[in-house]
Motif scaffolding. Structure first.
Motif, PDB file in Angstrom:
ATOM      1  N   SER A  33       0.910  -1.672   0.258  1.00  0.00           N
ATOM      2  CA  SER A  33      -0.222  -0.089  -0.147  1.00  0.00           C
ATOM      3  C   SER A  33       0.740   1.351  -0.084  1.00  0.00           C
ATOM      4  CB  SER A  33      -0.492   0.232   1.075  1.00  0.00           C
ATOM      5  OG  SER A  33      -1.865   1.183   1.509  1.00  0.00           O
ATOM      6  N   ILE A  34       1.574   1.690   0.474  1.00  0.00           N
ATOM      7  CA  ILE A  34       3.234   2.497   0.664  1.00  0.00           C
ATOM      8  C   ILE A  34       3.515   2.717  -0.642  1.00  0.00           C
ATOM      9  CG2 ILE A  34       4.711   3.757   2.244  1.00  0.00           C
ATOM     10  CD1 ILE A  34       3.992   2.575   4.805  1.00  0.00           C
ATOM     11  N   GLN A  35       3.958   1.323  -1.189  1.00  0.00           N
ATOM     12  CA  GLN A  35       4.052   1.343  -2.902  1.00  0.00           C
ATOM     13  C   GLN A  35       3.681   2.322  -3.678  1.00  0.00           C
ATOM     14  OE1 GLN A  35       8.057   0.559  -2.827  1.00  0.00           O
ATOM     15  NE2 GLN A  35       8.040   2.199  -5.038  1.00  0.00           N
ATOM     16  N   LYS A  36       2.870   2.093  -3.282  1.00  0.00           N
ATOM     17  CA  LYS A  36       1.527   1.847  -4.558  1.00  0.00           C
ATOM     18  C   LYS A  36       1.323   3.733  -4.309  1.00  0.00           C
ATOM     19  CE  LYS A  36      -1.769  -2.118  -5.118  1.00  0.00           C
ATOM     20  NZ  LYS A  36      -2.875  -1.986  -4.626  1.00  0.00           N
ATOM     21  N   LYS A  37       1.562   4.265  -2.825  1.00  0.00           N
ATOM     22  CA  LYS A  37       1.399   6.047  -2.138  1.00  0.00           C
ATOM     23  C   LYS A  37       2.506   6.448  -3.297  1.00  0.00           C
ATOM     24  CE  LYS A  37      -1.672   5.743   1.276  1.00  0.00           C
ATOM     25  NZ  LYS A  37      -1.284   5.540   3.221  1.00  0.00           N
ATOM     26  N   VAL A  38       3.603   6.304  -2.850  1.00  0.00           N
ATOM     27  CA  VAL A  38       4.731   6.371  -3.833  1.00  0.00           C
ATOM     28  C   VAL A  38       4.669   6.264  -5.237  1.00  0.00           C
ATOM     29  CG1 VAL A  38       7.185   6.187  -3.501  1.00  0.00           C
ATOM     30  CG2 VAL A  38       5.908   5.842  -1.081  1.00  0.00           C
ATOM     31  N   ASP A  39       4.444   5.828  -5.355  1.00  0.00           N
ATOM     32  CA  ASP A  39       4.406   5.314  -6.653  1.00  0.00           C
ATOM     33  C   ASP A  39       3.534   6.584  -8.044  1.00  0.00           C
ATOM     34  OD1 ASP A  39       5.926   3.241  -7.721  1.00  0.00           O
ATOM     35  OD2 ASP A  39       4.240   1.615  -7.469  1.00  0.00           O
ATOM     36  N   LYS A  40       2.424   7.273  -6.468  1.00  0.00           N
ATOM     37  CA  LYS A  40       1.533   7.837  -7.197  1.00  0.00           C
ATOM     38  C   LYS A  40       1.623   9.417  -6.878  1.00  0.00           C
ATOM     39  CE  LYS A  40      -3.791   9.713  -6.348  1.00  0.00           C
ATOM     40  NZ  LYS A  40      -4.662   8.994  -5.218  1.00  0.00           N
ATOM     41  N   LEU A  41       2.718   9.485  -5.758  1.00  0.00           N
ATOM     42  CA  LEU A  41       3.397  10.819  -5.968  1.00  0.00           C
ATOM     43  C   LEU A  41       4.578  10.928  -7.230  1.00  0.00           C
ATOM     44  CD1 LEU A  41       3.847  11.205  -2.010  1.00  0.00           C
ATOM     45  CD2 LEU A  41       1.893  11.999  -2.996  1.00  0.00           C
ATOM     46  N   ASN A  42       4.908   9.916  -7.361  1.00  0.00           N
ATOM     47  CA  ASN A  42       6.328   9.503  -8.162  1.00  0.00           C
ATOM     48  C   ASN A  42       5.478  10.698  -9.602  1.00  0.00           C
ATOM     49  OD1 ASN A  42       8.364   9.543  -6.872  1.00  0.00           O
ATOM     50  ND2 ASN A  42       8.324   7.224  -7.183  1.00  0.00           N
ATOM     51  N   ALA A  43       4.294  10.078 -10.060  1.00  0.00           N
ATOM     52  CA  ALA A  43       3.718  10.529 -11.266  1.00  0.00           C
ATOM     53  C   ALA A  43       3.245  12.042 -11.242  1.00  0.00           C
ATOM     54  CB  ALA A  43       2.439   9.342 -11.717  1.00  0.00           C
ATOM     55  N   GLN A  44       2.611  12.433  -9.268  1.00  0.00           N
ATOM     56  CA  GLN A  44       2.389  13.846  -9.739  1.00  0.00           C
ATOM     57  C   GLN A  44       3.790  14.975 -10.171  1.00  0.00           C
ATOM     58  OE1 GLN A  44       0.271  14.095  -5.635  1.00  0.00           O
ATOM     59  NE2 GLN A  44      -0.594  12.885  -7.045  1.00  0.00           N
ATOM     60  N   GLU A  50       6.887  18.791 -15.627  1.00  0.00           N
ATOM     61  CA  GLU A  50       6.567  19.223 -17.265  1.00  0.00           C
ATOM     62  C   GLU A  50       6.367  20.442 -17.306  1.00  0.00           C
ATOM     63  OE1 GLU A  50       8.075  17.194 -19.784  1.00  0.00           O
ATOM     64  OE2 GLU A  50       8.974  15.545 -18.626  1.00  0.00           O
ATOM     65  N   GLN A  51       5.479  21.380 -16.523  1.00  0.00           N
ATOM     66  CA  GLN A  51       4.889  22.043 -16.448  1.00  0.00           C
ATOM     67  C   GLN A  51       5.559  23.797 -16.416  1.00  0.00           C
ATOM     68  OE1 GLN A  51       1.147  21.667 -13.541  1.00  0.00           O
ATOM     69  NE2 GLN A  51       0.753  20.459 -15.008  1.00  0.00           N
ATOM     70  N   ARG A  63       4.395  28.596  -7.141  1.00  0.00           N
ATOM     71  CA  ARG A  63       3.285  27.842  -6.428  1.00  0.00           C
ATOM     72  C   ARG A  63       3.288  26.396  -6.562  1.00  0.00           C
ATOM     73  NH1 ARG A  63       0.182  32.542  -8.063  1.00  0.00           N
ATOM     74  NH2 ARG A  63      -0.900  31.290  -9.974  1.00  0.00           N
ATOM     75  N   LEU A  64       3.346  25.829  -7.872  1.00  0.00           N
ATOM     76  CA  LEU A  64       3.634  25.270  -8.522  1.00  0.00           C
ATOM     77  C   LEU A  64       5.094  24.082  -7.923  1.00  0.00           C
ATOM     78  CD1 LEU A  64       3.020  25.000 -12.506  1.00  0.00           C
ATOM     79  CD2 LEU A  64       1.991  24.312 -10.549  1.00  0.00           C
ATOM     80  N   LYS A  65       6.149  24.591  -7.473  1.00  0.00           N
ATOM     81  CA  LYS A  65       7.551  24.510  -7.377  1.00  0.00           C
ATOM     82  C   LYS A  65       6.931  24.268  -5.690  1.00  0.00           C
ATOM     83  CE  LYS A  65      12.086  25.525  -6.120  1.00  0.00           C
ATOM     84  NZ  LYS A  65      13.367  26.914  -6.680  1.00  0.00           N
ATOM     85  N   GLN A  66       6.117  25.342  -5.221  1.00  0.00           N
ATOM     86  CA  GLN A  66       5.909  25.079  -3.251  1.00  0.00           C
ATOM     87  C   GLN A  66       5.087  23.720  -3.504  1.00  0.00           C
ATOM     88  OE1 GLN A  66       5.792  27.227  -0.267  1.00  0.00           O
ATOM     89  NE2 GLN A  66       7.238  28.334  -1.215  1.00  0.00           N
ATOM     90  N   ARG A  67       3.990  23.173  -4.652  1.00  0.00           N
ATOM     91  CA  ARG A  67       3.394  22.099  -4.071  1.00  0.00           C
ATOM     92  C   ARG A  67       4.156  21.064  -4.365  1.00  0.00           C
ATOM     93  NH1 ARG A  67      -2.143  20.835  -8.140  1.00  0.00           N
ATOM     94  NH2 ARG A  67      -1.810  18.912  -7.303  1.00  0.00           N
ATOM     95  N   ALA A  68       5.261  20.815  -5.466  1.00  0.00           N
ATOM     96  CA  ALA A  68       6.352  20.355  -5.567  1.00  0.00           C
ATOM     97  C   ALA A  68       6.943  19.396  -4.342  1.00  0.00           C
ATOM     98  CB  ALA A  68       7.025  20.337  -6.799  1.00  0.00           C
ATOM     99  N   MET A  69       7.502  20.605  -4.012  1.00  0.00           N
ATOM    100  CA  MET A  69       8.040  20.550  -2.746  1.00  0.00           C
ATOM    101  C   MET A  69       7.682  19.686  -1.606  1.00  0.00           C
ATOM    102  SD  MET A  69      11.159  21.811  -3.146  1.00  0.00           S
ATOM    103  CE  MET A  69      11.964  21.972  -1.171  1.00  0.00           C
ATOM    104  N   MET A  70       6.321  20.167  -1.091  1.00  0.00           N
ATOM    105  CA  MET A  70       5.251  19.173   0.184  1.00  0.00           C
ATOM    106  C   MET A  70       5.107  17.684  -1.175  1.00  0.00           C
ATOM    107  SD  MET A  70       1.391  20.194   0.474  1.00  0.00           S
ATOM    108  CE  MET A  70       0.993  19.175  -0.782  1.00  0.00           C
ATOM    109  N   ILE A  71       4.872  17.658  -1.924  1.00  0.00           N
ATOM    110  CA  ILE A  71       4.512  15.744  -2.252  1.00  0.00           C
ATOM    111  C   ILE A  71       6.373  15.653  -2.110  1.00  0.00           C
ATOM    112  CG2 ILE A  71       4.595  14.667  -4.195  1.00  0.00           C
ATOM    113  CD1 ILE A  71       2.355  16.971  -6.150  1.00  0.00           C
ATOM    114  N   LEU A  72       7.323  16.435  -1.950  1.00  0.00           N
ATOM    115  CA  LEU A  72       8.343  15.189  -2.286  1.00  0.00           C
ATOM    116  C   LEU A  72       8.320  14.986  -1.074  1.00  0.00           C
ATOM    117  CD1 LEU A  72      10.796  14.869  -3.681  1.00  0.00           C
ATOM    118  CD2 LEU A  72      11.928  16.746  -3.162  1.00  0.00           C
ATOM    119  N   ARG A  73       8.125  16.299   0.041  1.00  0.00           N
ATOM    120  CA  ARG A  73       8.778  16.092   1.733  1.00  0.00           C
ATOM    121  C   ARG A  73       7.216  14.218   2.098  1.00  0.00           C
ATOM    122  NH1 ARG A  73       7.163  21.486   1.935  1.00  0.00           N
ATOM    123  NH2 ARG A  73       9.971  22.886   2.168  1.00  0.00           N
ATOM    124  N   GLN A  74       6.259  14.510   1.602  1.00  0.00           N
ATOM    125  CA  GLN A  74       5.239  13.514   1.514  1.00  0.00           C
ATOM    126  C   GLN A  74       6.113  11.911   0.886  1.00  0.00           C
ATOM    127  OE1 GLN A  74       1.754  13.875  -0.102  1.00  0.00           O
ATOM    128  NE2 GLN A  74       0.674  15.579   1.244  1.00  0.00           N
TER     129      GLN A  74
END
Length: 220
Positions: A33-44, A50-51, A63-74
Motif C-alpha cells: 500500500s505504501i509503495q502504491k502511494k509512492v508511485d502515485k506521488l512520483n507521477a504527480q 513538465e509543467q 506555486r507549482l514549485k511549492q506544491r512539488a516540494m510538499m509532495i516530495l516531503r510526503q
C-alpha cells in the motif's frame, strides 16, 4: 448454565495468537500500500516538473514549485515507512526460518532415533558368525568352481611338441623374406587338419533327352 454464569456472564474464549506467517502477510500488504502511494506521488512530481519546464519564472511557477516540494516531503516520509516495514518483514522472516529449522531438526532426530531402534532389532536376528560362515562357504565354492573349470579346459590327445624343434622352426621363419610372394607359391596350399583339401567334385552330366531327375524331357 450456572447461576454464576447467568449473573456475570461466561468468559470469552481467547483467540489464538497470530502466527508469524499471518503477520508477515499483513505487513507485506502494508508495504504494498505504501509503495502504491509512492508511485502515485512520483507521477504527480513528474507532471509538475513538465509543467514548470514550460512556464516562465513568476508567481504561478513558484506555486507549482511549492506544491512539488510538499509532495516530495510526503514521498520521503512514505519511503522511510516502507524501509521500516521491509526491515520488520526481514526480521520476521529470519525468526520464521529459525523456527522451521528447529522443527525440521526435531523431526530429523526423531526419525533417526526410530531408525536406530529398527537397526538394532534387525541386528538381533543376525549373527556375525553366520555371515562369516556364509562368506567362507562362498569362497570354498568359488575355489571348487575354478578348479572344475580348469579340469574341463584340459586338452586330451594333443601331440606333444619338442621345444628344440619349435625354436629351430622359428629361426627358419626369421630368415625368410615375407615380402617376397614367391615363398608362398613354393610352400603350396596349407592342409586343413593335417590332410590336403580334396578338390570339389564336378557335377554329373545329364544325358541328352532327360531332365535333372532322369525323366524324359518335355518338348519345348
Amino acid at each position: 448454565m450456572s447461576a454464576f454464569n447467568r449473573m456475570f456472564g461466561k468468559s470469552k474464549e481467547q483467540a489464538p495468537p497470530p502466527s508469524l506467517t499471518d503477520a508477515i502477510t499483513r505487513t507485506e500488504g502494508m508495504g504494498d500500500s505504501i509503495q502504491k502511494k509512492v508511485d502515485k506521488l512520483n507521477a504527480q512530481l513528474k507532471t509538475l516538473h513538465e509543467q514548470m519546464k514550460k512556464m516562465p519564472n513568476g508567481p504561478a511557477k513558484n506555486r507549482l514549485k511549492q506544491r512539488a516540494m510538499m509532495i516530495l516531503r510526503q514521498k520521503k516520509q512514505y519511503e522511510n515507512q516502507g524501509m521500516n516495514i521491509q526491515q520488520q518483514i526481514f526480521n520476521m522472516d529470519q525468526q520464521n526460518f529459525a523456527i522451521e529449522s528447529v522443527k525440521s531438526t526435531k523431526e530429523t532426530v526423531s526419525a533417526m532415533q526410530h531408525g536406530v531402534k529398527a537397526l538394532k532389532a534387525e541386528f538381533k536376528t543376525m549373527s556375525l558368525d553366520k555371515v562369516d560362515d556364509v562368506m567362507d562357504d562362498m569362497a570354498d565354492l568359488m575355489d571348487d568352481t575354478n578348479e572344475m573349470q580348469e579340469l574341463m579346459a584340459q586338452t586330451y590327445g594333443a601331440p606333444e611338441c619338442d621345444e628344440a624343434e619349435l625354436e629351430a622352426e622359428l629361426a627358419c621363419l626369421e630368415d625368410l623374406n615375407f615380402e617376397d610372394d614367391s615363398i608362398f607359391s613354393e610352400i603350396g596350399p596349407t592342409p586343413v587338419g593335417g590332410f590336403e583339401t580334396p578338390a570339389a567334385a564336378e557335377p554329373a552330366k545329364v544325358p541328352a533327352g532327360e531332365d535333372d531327375y532322369g525323366l524324359p524331357a518335355l518338348p519345348s
